[in-house]
Scaffold this motif. Structure first.
Motif, short mmCIF file in Angstrom:
data_model
loop_
_atom_site.label_atom_id
_atom_site.label_comp_id
_atom_site.label_asym_id
_atom_site.label_seq_id
_atom_site.Cartn_x
_atom_site.Cartn_y
_atom_site.Cartn_z
N ASP A 1 -15.33 6.52 -17.53
CA ASP A 1 -14.95 7.75 -18.23
C ASP A 1 -13.45 7.70 -18.54
N SER A 2 -12.97 8.70 -19.27
CA SER A 2 -11.57 8.70 -19.71
C SER A 2 -10.60 8.90 -18.55
N THR A 3 -11.01 9.61 -17.49
CA THR A 3 -10.11 9.81 -16.33
C THR A 3 -9.83 8.49 -15.63
N THR A 4 -10.89 7.70 -15.44
CA THR A 4 -10.73 6.38 -14.82
C THR A 4 -9.87 5.48 -15.70
N LEU A 5 -10.07 5.57 -17.01
CA LEU A 5 -9.26 4.78 -17.96
C LEU A 5 -7.78 5.13 -17.82
N ASP A 6 -7.48 6.42 -17.74
CA ASP A 6 -6.07 6.85 -17.62
C ASP A 6 -5.44 6.30 -16.35
N ALA A 7 -6.19 6.32 -15.25
CA ALA A 7 -5.66 5.81 -13.97
C ALA A 7 -5.42 4.30 -14.05
N ALA A 8 -6.35 3.57 -14.69
CA ALA A 8 -6.20 2.11 -14.84
C ALA A 8 -4.99 1.79 -15.71
N ARG A 9 -4.87 2.49 -16.84
CA ARG A 9 -3.76 2.23 -17.75
C ARG A 9 -2.42 2.55 -17.08
N ARG A 10 -2.37 3.64 -16.32
CA ARG A 10 -1.11 4.02 -15.66
C ARG A 10 -0.66 2.93 -14.69
N ARG A 11 -1.61 2.35 -13.94
CA ARG A 11 -1.25 1.29 -12.99
C ARG A 11 -0.70 0.06 -13.73
N LEU A 12 -1.36 -0.32 -14.82
CA LEU A 12 -0.97 -1.54 -15.52
C LEU A 12 0.35 -1.35 -16.29
N VAL A 13 0.57 -0.14 -16.81
CA VAL A 13 1.85 0.18 -17.45
C VAL A 13 2.97 0.16 -16.40
N PHE A 14 2.68 0.74 -15.24
CA PHE A 14 3.65 0.73 -14.15
C PHE A 14 4.04 -0.71 -13.81
N ASP A 15 3.05 -1.60 -13.70
CA ASP A 15 3.33 -3.00 -13.37
C ASP A 15 4.25 -3.64 -14.41
N GLU A 16 3.97 -3.40 -15.69
CA GLU A 16 4.80 -4.00 -16.74
C GLU A 16 6.25 -3.55 -16.60
N GLU B 1 0.82 -1.21 0.00
CA GLU B 1 0.00 0.00 0.00
C GLU B 1 0.85 1.26 0.00
N THR B 2 1.96 1.24 0.76
CA THR B 2 2.82 2.43 0.82
C THR B 2 3.40 2.76 -0.56
N LEU B 3 3.75 1.74 -1.33
CA LEU B 3 4.29 1.97 -2.66
C LEU B 3 3.22 2.51 -3.60
N ARG B 4 2.00 1.96 -3.49
CA ARG B 4 0.90 2.45 -4.33
C ARG B 4 0.59 3.91 -4.02
N GLU B 5 0.59 4.26 -2.75
CA GLU B 5 0.31 5.65 -2.36
C GLU B 5 1.42 6.58 -2.84
N GLN B 6 2.67 6.12 -2.73
CA GLN B 6 3.80 6.97 -3.12
C GLN B 6 3.75 7.32 -4.61
N TYR B 7 3.33 6.36 -5.43
CA TYR B 7 3.34 6.59 -6.88
C TYR B 7 1.94 6.82 -7.46
N GLY B 8 0.95 6.97 -6.57
CA GLY B 8 -0.40 7.32 -7.03
C GLY B 8 -1.04 6.26 -7.91
N LEU B 9 -1.01 5.01 -7.46
CA LEU B 9 -1.50 3.90 -8.27
C LEU B 9 -2.80 3.34 -7.70
N VAL B 10 -3.77 3.07 -8.56
CA VAL B 10 -5.02 2.43 -8.11
C VAL B 10 -4.76 0.95 -7.86
N GLU B 11 -5.68 0.28 -7.15
CA GLU B 11 -5.51 -1.15 -6.85
C GLU B 11 -5.66 -1.98 -8.13
#
Length: 853
Positions: A371-386, A348-358
């Motif tokens: 909406d597109s804002t939610t899409l951007d947040a989802a994509r950012r998390r999954l790109v971060f994981d890769e 959780e600390t890492l997710r909070e530090q980098y602003g990542l959704v679950e």
């Protein structure tokens, strides 16, 4: 040791050096894990028929499937053996056929395994207590329950067959996309999204926007096209209080041309009905319209739009022949409840530090975001994981490498290095000296050096490598330098012989052209240890080449070698130090992705006295200006390169060929000069002769293909004329330009292009304006993508599902930072078990065995 700490794991039977398991006995339980892992690795590595030490992938599968387990039903036994026989001709199949065969086999084995395990040990007579006989085991009643139980959520590892509304036939189609399990479906990301969520009035429609409108049907017609009876057209006139619009949908196929189907469509959209329509706004002869819109009937104008495609952000998935978008969307929707079973691997600390959704939220919203804002947040998390798991894997590899004990601990100073500095006719640049210090520090450490030296053409990488080679030689070790082509190997050899003769050290050259008698002498000198340095091509990794005490390996233009080729050279010694070099500057994001487990040094400074190469774009009308410049330079004793993309003329491409251009220049344009020819189809002897004649100024103009990109060093050449320059990448043009400007005279690079596209002109302008290889490669990556910059798939670039090295550079930097933080806290990852499991799974799949080092 975890898989992430080493080359991504292949099945034991496919790992070089491992024995192949015997084919299954028909009375034994199949080794499901080994079979599925073998198929998975083959898919991850591009269906190239992975080679193990004893057998290739296809041989292993055909042997293993040659006898079906007797406990299988007769129909499954037959299918089992049919698949096994198909793998005997695997080498003859096309890429698409291999892809489908592997997918079919994975799906079949998954289903058979589930049936096998459901039957239970008791039914097969396994695991009975003492004294129990087959008759005492109660027989199972046949299943009468439906295949899919809607009350029970499907598990992540269950086959897609068990998803509601899919079934066996659709599962076969989904297998073509590699979608075997529910997890596969959830992680099958859309390639794009269409945003229909914006609702507008008819009068506010703007061309090029993607929107949704709500209105009342004024008229509906449905008819077959008078020009094509198999094309049916549905037309609607729709109005709201701001205006009206004509909408059309097109249906190709004879089943839509029946009168009954057309009447049904008209009944679906009666006058007065309220509809919602979504699509791209475009202009037609009737005014604004929506391009082939998605349409849904509403009860009344204020109703919520309850649709998969209308009035929302719609996912667009990569498809293949026979697999429609609706089927993939249906499978995703059926699989989405299983999202709740995904476990969060990032603290959780890492997710909070980098602003990542679950992760659960990210997977749900990458498919159907509100909406597109939610899409951007989802994509950012999954790109971060890769990026994160790739970087974590690379850092763990580097940690493992540093735990290995080097066989050679090399002194950083000594008489040989001092003598070499004395015979050099020039001073090292500050950048060269900095990189030499990095290397010499590495050589003293107890773990093997693994350093990449990047430097522009002419920055002096070879001199830096010689210092490293001499450090190893003066410490009593043998060394090797490997180059990708004979031309480049001979170039290095010629330069090294000049220096090593002055130091009274022997050096030999080994290539495919080396005579047998000479080979025997070289092999003998290597085995006795009397030969301190061997320069060569792939010939260095042949089984007959044996070093007595190999301490250091230098590899030039390392990205042109395959992974196994580099590894085989390193295996000639016991953990020798490795120095790799490249004159192809790589953008930082690419370097992090490919070389995240290497130490990287850059020679970012050219030797003093080098003049910037004057680069000019020319069109066909300005050709005579180029020829005038060539005549002036040759009159002053200089020489010229003319480079073309083709050896012989192509019927499909309207391009000049090297052979035709050589004839034209020699006979019609420059009959007063001698024009030479160099291309890749010439024999080694013919290439050597062409290069030698040019080097000795017996030929003033050398017409060549890109074979001159590396290895031809003629300081007297001052003009580089590149025909069809728009056909080359920027990095390659920069490499070619680097063939001139190697002496003290002003040099010129002329980029001939007949392309009228603005994009081509913008690309070439980059070369006009910059001499910086790193900036040029960065721009090249933006124009053409990372794969094109590296030139070949074997370069080891991983296949990302979502991430883009061009668009997501900031996320890559953050992921690298996060991975370094995690490793600093606990390099074993023992406190984060889920993260370790995810790393093992993702790193193996992501890299597909193609990791560079």
């Amino acid at each position: 040791m975890n898989h992430s700490d080493q080359e991504p794991a292949a099945p034991e039977s496919l790992t070089p050096g491992s024995p192949l398991a015997s084919p299954l006995s028909p009375h034994t339980t199949p080794d499901w894990i080994r079979l599925q892992k073998a198929l998975s690795v083959e898919a991850d590595r591009g269906f190239n028929d992975v080679e193990g030490k004893q057998h290739r992938f296809s041989e292993f599968i055909s042997l293993t499937l040659s006898q079906a387990p007797v406990a299988l039903p007769a129909i499954d036994q037959q299918r089992w053996q049919e698949l096994g026989s198909k793998f005997t001709t695997y080498a003859e199949l096309t890429f698409s056929q291999r892809q489908h065969l592997v997918a079919d086999t994975r799906r079949f084995l998954h289903q058979v395994r589930q049936t096998w395990e459901e039957q239970g040990k008791g039914e097969r007579g396994e695991g009975r207590g003492v004294g129990e006989s087959a008759s005492t085991v109660p027989a199972k009643t046949p299943k009468t329950t439906p295949l899919v139980d809607a009350s029970r959520p499907v598990a992540l590892d269950q086959a897609v067959t068990y998803l509601a509304g899919i079934g066996p036939k659709n599962a076969e189609k989904l297998a073509k996309l590699g979608l075997i399990t529910v997890r596969d479906v959830l992680f099958y990301y859309p390639r794009d999204h269409l945003d229909y969520a914006r609702q507008v009035k008819i009068r506010d429609l703007t061309e090029g926007e993607t929107v949704t409108l709500v209105g009342t049907v004024k008229r509906c017609t449905c008819f077959s096209s008078p020009r094509n009876t198999k094309l049916t057209i549905l037309e609607l006139i729709v109005r709201d209080h701001t205006g009206q619009i004509k909408l059309g949908r097109f249906f190709a196929g004879s089943r839509y041309s029946s009168r009954g189907w057309q009447e049904q469509q008209k009944r679906q959209y009666p006058p007065g009905a309220t509809i919602a329509a979504s699509g791209l706004v475009k202009k037609s002869k009737f005014g604004m319209t929506l391009d082939n819109p998605e349409i849904e009937v509403l009860q009344q104008s204020g109703d919520a739009i309850d649709s998969l495609t209308v009035g929302r952000v719609v996912p667009i998935y990569p498809l293949t022949e026979g697999v429609g978008a609706d089927l993939v969307r249906r499978a995703v929707i059926a699989a989405l409840p299983a999202v709740k079973q995904l476990q969060e691997a990032l603290p959780e600390t890492l997710r909070e530090q980098y602003g990542l959704v679950e992760i659960q939220e990210a997977i749900a919203h990458i498919h159907f975001p509100p909406d597109s804002t939610t899409l951007d947040a989802a994509r950012r998390r999954l790109v971060f994981d890769e990026f994160f798991y790739l970087q974590l894997g690379l850092l763990k590899r580097r940690q493992t490498q540093r735990q290995i004990q080097a066989s050679a601990v090399i002194a950083p100073t000594g008489q040989l290095i001092e003598q070499f500095y004395d015979i050099l006719p020039f001073q090292m640049t500050n950048a060269q000296q900095r990189v030499i210090n990095d290397i010499l520090n590495d050589l003293q450490k107890p773990s093997p050096m693994n350093r990449l030296v990047q430097g522009d053409v002419g920055s002096g990488k070879t001199v830096v490598a010689v210092v490293a080679l001499l450090a190893a030689i003066q410490s009593g070790y043998q060394t090797a330098m490997m180059a990708p082509t004979e031309v480049l190997a001979e170039q290095h050899y010629r330069k090294l012989v000049g220096w090593f003769n002055l130091l009274h050290l022997p050096v030999e050259l080994l290539t495919g052209s080396t005579k047998v008698a000479k080979r025997r002498i070289i092999h003998a000198q290597l085995e006795t240890g009397e030969l301190p340095l061997l320069v060569g091509t792939h010939a260095l990794i042949q089984d007959t080449v044996n070093f007595q005490r190999l301490g250091l390996v230098a590899i030039d233009e390392q990205h042109r070698f395959g992974v196994q080729q580099r590894a085989r050279l390193q295996q000639k010694g016991e953990h020798p130090h490795v120095l790799t070099m490249t004159a192809t500057p790589i953008p930082r994001t690419l370097a992090l992705t490919l070389h995240g487990d290497l130490d990287v040094s850059q020679i970012d400074e050219l030797p003093p006295g080098r003049k910037a190469i004057q680069t000019t774009m020319l069109t066909g009308k300005e050709r005579m200006q180029a020829y005038d410049l060539i005549r002036r330079e040759i009159a002053q004793g200089r020489q010229v390169y003319v480079v073309l993309p083709l050896v012989e003329e192509s019927e499909k491409l309207d391009l000049k060929s090297a052979i035709d251009e050589h004839r034209e220049l020699q006979e019609n344009v420059f009959p007063e000069f001698t024009v030479g020819l160099l291309h890749g189809r010439m024999t080694s002897a013919e290439k050597d002769d062409a290069i030698t004649r040019f080097r000795d100024n017996e030929t003033q103009i050398l017409v060549s293909t890109t074979v001159v990109e590396v290895g031809v060093d003629v300081p007297n050449a001052t003009v580089m004329l590149i025909e069809h320059a728009d056909r080359f990448g920027l990095s390659q043009l920069h490499q070619l330009r680097g063939r001139v400007g190697r002496g003290g005279s002003q040099s010129f690079c002329l980029l001939m292009s007949s392309s009228k596209t603005e994009a081509a002109r913008q690309r070439l302008k980059v070369l006009e304006q910059s001499q910086d290889g790193f900036f040029i490669s960065e721009m090249d990556m933006r124009f053409r993508g990372p794969g094109a910059v590296l030139g070949t798939r074997q370069s080891g670039l991983p296949d990302f599902a979502l991430a883009s090295l061009v668009e997501d550079q900031d996320v890559l930097e953050l992921a690298r930072q996060a991975a370094e933080t995690v490793m600093a806290k606990d390099e074993t990852l023992s406190r984060w078990t889920l993260m370790q499991q995810e790393l093992d799974y993702r790193y193996r799949r992501l890299m597909g065995g193609a990791i560079l080092t």
